[in-house]
Design a protein around this motif. Structure first.
Motif, PDB file in Angstrom:
ATOM      1  N   VAL A  63      -6.323 -12.108   5.134  1.00 39.42           N
ATOM      2  CA  VAL A  63      -5.078 -11.841   4.417  1.00 39.42           C
ATOM      3  C   VAL A  63      -5.350 -11.904   2.926  1.00 39.42           C
ATOM      4  N   MET A  65      -3.035 -12.367  -0.357  1.00 32.83           N
ATOM      5  CA  MET A  65      -1.684 -12.723  -0.782  1.00 32.83           C
ATOM      6  C   MET A  65      -1.574 -12.592  -2.293  1.00 32.83           C
ATOM      7  N   CYS A  67       1.006 -13.540  -5.157  1.00 34.96           N
ATOM      8  CA  CYS A  67       2.141 -14.453  -5.278  1.00 34.96           C
ATOM      9  C   CYS A  67       2.599 -14.551  -6.725  1.00 34.96           C
ATOM     10  N   LEU A  76       5.781 -13.972  -1.970  1.00 31.98           N
ATOM     11  CA  LEU A  76       4.436 -14.008  -1.410  1.00 31.98           C
ATOM     12  C   LEU A  76       4.240 -12.701  -0.658  1.00 31.98           C
ATOM     13  N   GLU A  78       1.966 -10.469   1.437  1.00 31.24           N
ATOM     14  CA  GLU A  78       0.778 -10.649   2.278  1.00 31.24           C
ATOM     15  C   GLU A  78       0.353  -9.334   2.937  1.00 31.24           C
ATOM     16  N   PHE A  80      -2.292  -8.192   5.849  1.00 30.39           N
ATOM     17  CA  PHE A  80      -3.159  -8.655   6.933  1.00 30.39           C
ATOM     18  C   PHE A  80      -4.046  -7.525   7.425  1.00 30.39           C
ATOM     19  N   LYS A  89       1.953  -5.997   7.015  1.00 29.40           N
ATOM     20  CA  LYS A  89       2.419  -6.492   5.727  1.00 29.40           C
ATOM     21  C   LYS A  89       3.609  -7.407   5.970  1.00 29.40           C
ATOM     22  N   PHE A 173      -6.826 -20.992   3.240  1.00 35.95           N
ATOM     23  CA  PHE A 173      -6.473 -20.261   2.027  1.00 35.95           C
ATOM     24  C   PHE A 173      -7.441 -20.630   0.916  1.00 35.95           C
TER      25      PHE A 173
END
Length: 184
Positions: A63, A65, A67, A76, A78, A80, A89, A173
């Protein structure tokens, strides 16, 4: 053992298990302290997997991200990419509602997610409309994140339906440097 005794024993086991469930406040004194407006700001990369209830890895994914926050509202965004080549998404909109609390919405979330931050932990719970074999199943998500340092956060999500465990998601993350360069 009679059926009524089996049910009574099961109910007692569930009651005892329910008493030992951690809350975000369990981690109030843990550091580093998580500030979601600071950690979820800029670009993050995540690597994860979905395991079914037997523990078998069903899908892996990455992913990206993006932000950003404007006052008490954060977005956020994202993207994927799954191990089978599919893409997805999800765009979350988070709103701080008080000290250590927030709500969140996304197109595939039923209703509103509710979250609490305490110490290095974040817990949010929501219902995700998940496509499975041509159907959409509303899945209960119990999402826990733990800040390890200023760059790394670990995430474990329990997925259930009607209280029955159906699997879990595990994520790591990594926050990119402010320059936007990919992590080394």
């Amino acid at each position: 053992m009679t059926l009524s005794r089996i049910f009574a024993a099961g109910a007692l086991a569930l009651a005892i298990a329910g008493c030992s469930t951690p809350t975000p406040e369990t981690y109030a004194k843990q550091s580093p302290s998580l500030d979601i407006t600071r950690y979820f700001n800029g670009t993050l990369d995540a690597h994860g997997m979905f395991q079914d209830r037997s523990g078998e890895v069903i899908k892996r994914f990455v992913v990206v991200m993006r932000c950003q926050w404007n006052g008490d509202t954060g977005v956020l965004d994202e993207d994927f990419v799954y191990s089978d080549g599919t893409r997805q998404k999800r765009v979350w909109t988070l709103t701080k509602t008080g000290p250590g609390t927030f709500t969140a919405t996304a197109a595939d979330v039923v209703g509103t997610a509710r979250g609490t931050v305490s110490g290095n932990a974040l817990r949010w719970q929501y219902v995700l409309a998940l496509p499975v074999d041509g159907k959409v199943i509303n899945m209960d998500m119990d999402d826990w994140m733990f800040l390890i340092d200023d760059k790394v956060m670990l995430n474990r999500t329990a997925m259930s339906k009607f209280g029955v465990n159906l699997g879990s998601v595990t994520l790591s993350f990594s926050k990119r440097p402010a320059t936007g360069a990919a992590p080394q």
